[in-house]
Design an enzyme around this catalytic site. Structure first.
Site, PDB file in Angstrom:
ATOM      1  N   GLY A  55      55.734  14.089 -72.809  1.00 48.43           N
ATOM      2  CA  GLY A  55      54.888  12.916 -73.017  1.00 48.43           C
ATOM      3  C   GLY A  55      54.500  12.303 -71.687  1.00 48.43           C
ATOM      4  O   GLY A  55      55.180  12.520 -70.669  1.00 48.43           O
ATOM      5  N   CYS A  82      60.856  18.291 -71.153  1.00 46.36           N
ATOM      6  CA  CYS A  82      60.343  17.293 -70.223  1.00 46.36           C
ATOM      7  C   CYS A  82      60.776  15.875 -70.660  1.00 46.36           C
ATOM      8  O   CYS A  82      61.947  15.544 -70.608  1.00 46.36           O
ATOM      9  CB  CYS A  82      58.831  17.423 -70.089  1.00 46.36           C
ATOM     10  SG  CYS A  82      58.140  16.568 -68.649  1.00 46.36           S
ATOM     11  N   TYR A  83      59.850  15.062 -71.140  1.00 47.15           N
ATOM     12  CA  TYR A  83      60.193  13.728 -71.642  1.00 47.15           C
ATOM     13  C   TYR A  83      61.264  13.841 -72.739  1.00 47.15           C
ATOM     14  O   TYR A  83      62.171  13.011 -72.835  1.00 47.15           O
ATOM     15  CB  TYR A  83      58.932  13.062 -72.188  1.00 47.15           C
ATOM     16  CG  TYR A  83      59.122  11.662 -72.743  1.00 47.15           C
ATOM     17  CD1 TYR A  83      59.037  10.548 -71.921  1.00 47.15           C
ATOM     18  CD2 TYR A  83      59.344  11.457 -74.105  1.00 47.15           C
ATOM     19  CE1 TYR A  83      59.193   9.264 -72.435  1.00 47.15           C
ATOM     20  CE2 TYR A  83      59.497  10.187 -74.631  1.00 47.15           C
ATOM     21  CZ  TYR A  83      59.416   9.090 -73.793  1.00 47.15           C
ATOM     22  OH  TYR A  83      59.576   7.824 -74.307  1.00 47.15           O
ATOM     23  N   HIS A 169      57.871  23.061 -68.908  1.00 48.34           N
ATOM     24  CA  HIS A 169      57.166  23.334 -70.169  1.00 48.34           C
ATOM     25  C   HIS A 169      57.161  24.833 -70.480  1.00 48.34           C
ATOM     26  O   HIS A 169      56.346  25.584 -69.934  1.00 48.34           O
ATOM     27  CB  HIS A 169      55.726  22.820 -70.092  1.00 48.34           C
ATOM     28  CG  HIS A 169      55.616  21.331 -70.093  1.00 48.34           C
ATOM     29  ND1 HIS A 169      55.537  20.595 -71.255  1.00 48.34           N
ATOM     30  CD2 HIS A 169      55.607  20.436 -69.082  1.00 48.34           C
ATOM     31  CE1 HIS A 169      55.465  19.308 -70.954  1.00 48.34           C
ATOM     32  NE2 HIS A 169      55.502  19.186 -69.645  1.00 48.34           N
ATOM     33  N   GLU A 171      56.119  26.170 -73.167  1.00 49.60           N
ATOM     34  CA  GLU A 171      55.021  26.493 -74.090  1.00 49.60           C
ATOM     35  C   GLU A 171      53.734  26.883 -73.395  1.00 49.60           C
ATOM     36  O   GLU A 171      52.833  27.457 -74.030  1.00 49.60           O
ATOM     37  CB  GLU A 171      54.771  25.311 -75.043  1.00 49.60           C
ATOM     38  CG  GLU A 171      54.214  24.060 -74.384  1.00 49.60           C
ATOM     39  CD  GLU A 171      55.254  23.113 -73.837  1.00 49.60           C
ATOM     40  OE1 GLU A 171      54.960  21.920 -73.691  1.00 49.60           O
ATOM     41  OE2 GLU A 171      56.384  23.572 -73.544  1.00 49.60           O
ATOM     42  N   SER A 222      29.110  25.994 -93.070  1.00 53.69           N
ATOM     43  CA  SER A 222      28.244  26.014 -91.888  1.00 53.69           C
ATOM     44  C   SER A 222      27.829  27.423 -91.510  1.00 53.69           C
ATOM     45  O   SER A 222      26.905  27.615 -90.725  1.00 53.69           O
ATOM     46  CB  SER A 222      28.975  25.378 -90.706  1.00 53.69           C
ATOM     47  OG  SER A 222      30.059  26.200 -90.306  1.00 53.69           O
ATOM     48  N   GLY A 223      28.541  28.416 -92.041  1.00 51.89           N
ATOM     49  CA  GLY A 223      28.310  29.800 -91.646  1.00 51.89           C
ATOM     50  C   GLY A 223      29.319  30.273 -90.631  1.00 51.89           C
ATOM     51  O   GLY A 223      29.391  31.465 -90.325  1.00 51.89           O
ATOM     52  N   GLY A 224      30.124  29.353 -90.087  1.00 54.24           N
ATOM     53  CA  GLY A 224      31.157  29.724 -89.132  1.00 54.24           C
ATOM     54  C   GLY A 224      32.406  30.232 -89.829  1.00 54.24           C
ATOM     55  O   GLY A 224      32.514  30.247 -91.057  1.00 54.24           O
ATOM     56  N   VAL A 225      33.361  30.657 -89.022  1.00 53.59           N
ATOM     57  CA  VAL A 225      34.580  31.263 -89.545  1.00 53.59           C
ATOM     58  C   VAL A 225      35.377  30.269 -90.385  1.00 53.59           C
ATOM     59  O   VAL A 225      35.846  30.599 -91.480  1.00 53.59           O
ATOM     60  CB  VAL A 225      35.450  31.796 -88.391  1.00 53.59           C
ATOM     61  CG1 VAL A 225      36.767  32.342 -88.916  1.00 53.59           C
ATOM     62  CG2 VAL A 225      34.703  32.863 -87.609  1.00 53.59           C
ATOM     63  N   ASP A 226      35.523  29.048 -89.907  1.00 52.22           N
ATOM     64  CA  ASP A 226      36.404  28.080 -90.564  1.00 52.22           C
ATOM     65  C   ASP A 226      35.939  27.748 -91.984  1.00 52.22           C
ATOM     66  O   ASP A 226      36.715  27.823 -92.941  1.00 52.22           O
ATOM     67  CB  ASP A 226      36.484  26.795 -89.738  1.00 52.22           C
ATOM     68  CG  ASP A 226      36.836  27.064 -88.286  1.00 52.22           C
ATOM     69  OD1 ASP A 226      37.488  28.086 -88.025  1.00 52.22           O
ATOM     70  OD2 ASP A 226      36.437  26.269 -87.416  1.00 52.22           O
ATOM     71  N   SER A 227      34.671  27.390 -92.122  1.00 50.94           N
ATOM     72  CA  SER A 227      34.172  27.033 -93.455  1.00 50.94           C
ATOM     73  C   SER A 227      34.082  28.257 -94.349  1.00 50.94           C
ATOM     74  O   SER A 227      34.270  28.155 -95.567  1.00 50.94           O
ATOM     75  CB  SER A 227      32.817  26.337 -93.350  1.00 50.94           C
ATOM     76  OG  SER A 227      31.848  27.169 -92.768  1.00 50.94           O
ATOM     77  N   SER A 228      33.824  29.424 -93.761  1.00 51.10           N
ATOM     78  CA  SER A 228      33.747  30.645 -94.569  1.00 51.10           C
ATOM     79  C   SER A 228      35.111  31.021 -95.127  1.00 51.10           C
ATOM     80  O   SER A 228      35.235  31.390 -96.297  1.00 51.10           O
ATOM     81  CB  SER A 228      33.176  31.795 -93.729  1.00 51.10           C
ATOM     82  OG  SER A 228      31.863  31.511 -93.310  1.00 51.10           O
ATOM     83  N   LYS A 366      42.992  28.045 -84.651  1.00 46.91           N
ATOM     84  CA  LYS A 366      41.884  28.985 -84.818  1.00 46.91           C
ATOM     85  C   LYS A 366      42.367  30.419 -85.009  1.00 46.91           C
ATOM     86  O   LYS A 366      41.851  31.145 -85.863  1.00 46.91           O
ATOM     87  CB  LYS A 366      40.965  28.908 -83.589  1.00 46.91           C
ATOM     88  CG  LYS A 366      39.637  29.628 -83.760  1.00 46.91           C
ATOM     89  CD  LYS A 366      38.694  28.791 -84.588  1.00 46.91           C
ATOM     90  CE  LYS A 366      37.300  29.364 -84.615  1.00 46.91           C
ATOM     91  NZ  LYS A 366      36.355  28.465 -85.300  1.00 46.91           N
TER      92      LYS A 366
END
Length: 510
Positions: A55, A82-83, A169, A171, A222-228, A366
């Site tokens: 943080g 870290c924090y 970190h 990650e 929208s035609g993108g991957v997420d909405s499809s 994603k």
């Protein structure tokens, strides 16, 4: 099936989401909660382990987020980063002090103990530091396990209770063996690693079937991957009760509206296409501010969608392909992160339509959505398409948007993507785009002076889109792109290349 869960308590680090993503890559479902989450809520997750994130605050600051001390009594492994390590030290009886010298960036870590967290890693390796405070004295039951030149206690461990603190970190990709360290921590927790693409699909579909037992669902596409992927998941869950609506704003790529329609036909989905290009372009006339563009597009999207959705009075739900990064950038992670930009269509729509919002992908990254898409049988080349902004080309046209400038950018964008594909670089690059700049430059074409617009090309590599580096194109590819754009696109006489990483720059320019 009840999946094992890693609970991450978030103290505002820009890297918190990376911890979640790395955990999922290692096959363990992760959930993020605010750092001050009460122990009863923590216990309800039945976590196999807990991570206290980094943080930006100092543990000495008034109002800094604190962990509920009872978290340390749950009997599960705890990793403080870290924090988070400093919180662990303070709450368990150690001593934290402001560092004489702030440590930021790469540092060489020396492992000083046979701790299982460092199993399979060398004694010396590079790690990523970002801290102002440090642990002076470890709590009772702990021992130091690593150090750097500027930080005597760069790691600490209570092996009996399976508590580990790391001042760096693990990650981030800059830490040489970070994934191995996280894997070792999950091994300490006895992780089954049952979070797979098939498991995600099964859980999402099952959840949708359970929740959406009656009524129709309108899905914004929208035609993108997420909405499809959202639409295909819904079809699997509820069948023909799905109503997929595609609002064509006229701000998509060259001939993209037609391709979207054809693609959904191939998937067996009857897409409802609404041609609203003239309306959006009319409302955007003279608008130059990027936030105003997003708000204008969002407002018009709501209005157009509302009119179309009114044709289906039996609809009860509205589905959107919102992802976790959308949630992060729109409202902050669980209230602890800064707002970067407004997401163009997350808010307002469900309330105006009187529908209940369904966002099956809102806790996924994603890469997870793409893997679920392939699990659902979507074509590889479609699933791995580069991201495209919700507001479309409006935020890639700097300055006022006009129909003429949209066509100019569509043509240039088509050339850029075509040449990237022809060079076999499309999947090597995470995102390639071009931006029409609000400046003109002098040029010479056919012995004639020109005074036309400038096109900026941007391409980045990234694993998670939270951070990114600019892509090192072979010079001959940039040369072909530049020559084609200047020769084939009327109105552009200069091409430049963006060599800014994220941070400090965002991937999109607006």
């Amino acid at each position: 099936m009840q999946h094992e869960t890693l609970l991450i308590l978030d103290y505002g680090s820009q890297y918190t989401q990376l911890i979640a993503r790395r955990s999922r890559e290692l096959g363990v479902k992760s959930v993020i909660e605010r750092g001050d989450c009460p122990v009863d809520r923590v216990r309800a997750y039945e976590p196999i382990a807990i991570v206290l994130s980094g943080g930006p605050a100092s543990v000495f600051e008034e109002g800094a987020l604190q962990v509920d001390p009872a978290v340390f009594d749950l009997g599960v492994p705890v990793l403080g980063v870290c924090y988070g390590m400093q919180l662990m030290a303070r709450h368990l009886g150690g001593e934290v002090q402001p560092s004489n010298r702030r440590e930021y960036g790469l540092a060489e870590l020396e492992v000083t103990s046979e701790s299982p967290i460092f199993l399979g890693t060398p004694r010396l390796h590079k790690v990523w530091m970002s801290h102002g405070d440090s642990v002076k004295e470890v709590p009772p039951g702990f021992e130091p396990i690593a150090r750097t030149e500027n930080t005597p206690v760069a790691g600490m461990e209570d092996r009996k209770r399976r508590f580990i603190g790391l001042q760096f970190h693990p990650e981030v990709r800059h830490t040489d063996h970070g994934m191995r360290l996280l894997e070792s921590f999950l091994d300490l927790a006895g992780a089954r690693r049952d979070w797979t693409s098939a498991a995600i699909r099964e859980e999402l579909v099952s959840g949708l079937r359970s929740r959406l037992q009656e009524g129709r669902v309108i899905c914004g596409v929208s035609g993108g991957v997420d909405s499809s992927v959202t639409a295909v998941l819904l079809r699997e869950a509820i069948g023909d009760r799905l109503i997929p609506i595609f609002v064509d704003t006229g701000l998509l790529r060259h001939q993209e509206g037609d391709r979207v329609e054809a693609r959904f036909a191939d998937l067996g989905l009857d897409l409802i296409r609404v041609d609203a290009a003239s309306r959006f372009l009319g409302e955007l006339e003279g608008v130059a501010d990027p936030e105003q563009k997003r708000k204008t597009i969002g407002r018009e999207f709501v209005s157009v969608f509302e009119a179309e959705a009114a044709r289906y009075p039996d609809a009860r739900y509205l589905a959107q392909g919102t992802l976790y990064p959308d949630v992060i950038e729109s409202s902050g992670v669980r209230g602890t992160a800064a707002v970067i930009k407004t997401h163009h269509n997350v808010g307002g729509l469900p309330e105006r339509l009187g529908l209940e919002l369904v966002e099956p992908l809102r806790e996924l990254f994603k890469d997870e959505v793409r893997r679920v898409g392939e699990e659902l049988g979507l074509p590889h080349e479609f699933v791995w398409r580069h991201p495209f902004p919700g507001p479309g080309l409006a935020v890639r046209i700097l300055g006022p948007v006009s129909a003429e400038r949209v066509v100019t950018l569509q043509q240039a964008d088509h050339i850029v993507i075509e040449e990237v594909r022809n060079a076999g670089l499309y999947e090597e690059i995470a995102q390639a785009l071009c931006v029409l700049l609000p400046v003109r430059s002098v040029g010479v074409m056919g012995d004639q002076r020109t005074y036309e617009e400038v096109l900026a090309i941007r391409a980045v590599t990234t694993d998670d889109f939270m951070t990114a580096d600019w892509y090192r194109f072979p010079p001959e590819v940039l040369d072909r792109i530049s020559r084609r754009v200047v020769n084939e696109v009327k109105g552009i006489n200069r091409v430049v290349y963006d060599v800014t990483s994220k941070p400090p720059g965002t991937i999109e320019w607006e």
